[in-house]
Design a protein around this motif. Sequence first.
Motif, short mmCIF file in Angstrom:
data_model
loop_
_atom_site.label_atom_id
_atom_site.label_comp_id
_atom_site.label_asym_id
_atom_site.label_seq_id
_atom_site.Cartn_x
_atom_site.Cartn_y
_atom_site.Cartn_z
N HIS A 50 0.88 -1.19 -0.13
CA HIS A 50 0.00 0.07 0.06
C HIS A 50 0.77 1.37 -0.07
O HIS A 50 0.48 2.18 -0.59
N ASP A 70 -5.60 -0.34 4.03
CA ASP A 70 -4.43 -0.47 3.53
C ASP A 70 -4.35 -2.05 2.63
O ASP A 70 -3.13 -2.35 2.21
N ALA A 73 -6.76 -0.45 -2.92
CA ALA A 73 -6.48 0.76 -3.79
C ALA A 73 -7.15 0.77 -4.95
O ALA A 73 -7.84 0.06 -5.33
#
Length: 174
Positions: A50, A70, A73
């Motif tokens: 991440h 985390d 994305a």
Amino acid sequence: MNIFRHRPLGLLAPALLIAVAGCSTADDTSGTVAVPRPDAKTAPLCRNLHQVLPGKVDGQRRADPRPRSDYTAGWGNPAIILRCGIVRPPKMIDPKVAQGDDPNAIAGGVDGVDWLMEKQGDGTWRFTTAGRRAYVQVLLPKKLSGPDDSAQVLSDLAAAVRKAVPTGLASMTG
């Protein structure tokens, strides 16, 4: 058994031509993504990934999905979605895939990262890393329909994956 050990990476170009017929996230319009629950060995690798993910993928700016994590994305709208720490896809142990007999699952590599490319029931494709200590999955929106799009996405992500997720066997549970 690593199904990619005996598969030629030259399959990638034809696979990408097939794969980009239409790629989508599970829900292009919601902006939400199911967050993986990686185990204690996998979680630090995903957090490291991440931190090193690029700000742009395929020319699209980073726009992480909800809920913030985390382990996920995103880039663009509709988003290219990355999930780290997923459970091993069943196709990774399917003997048909290992033998090249499953037209809906193809092995290939881009810039030093091996991927399992799976055609979904709706005709879209998802890409999952293989031979790494964490499973990283990438889902592409339908708008990415050219052969260069998926190759560019995987190429843009390759350096981060190589840096944060070492080669080896991933946990079966994510």
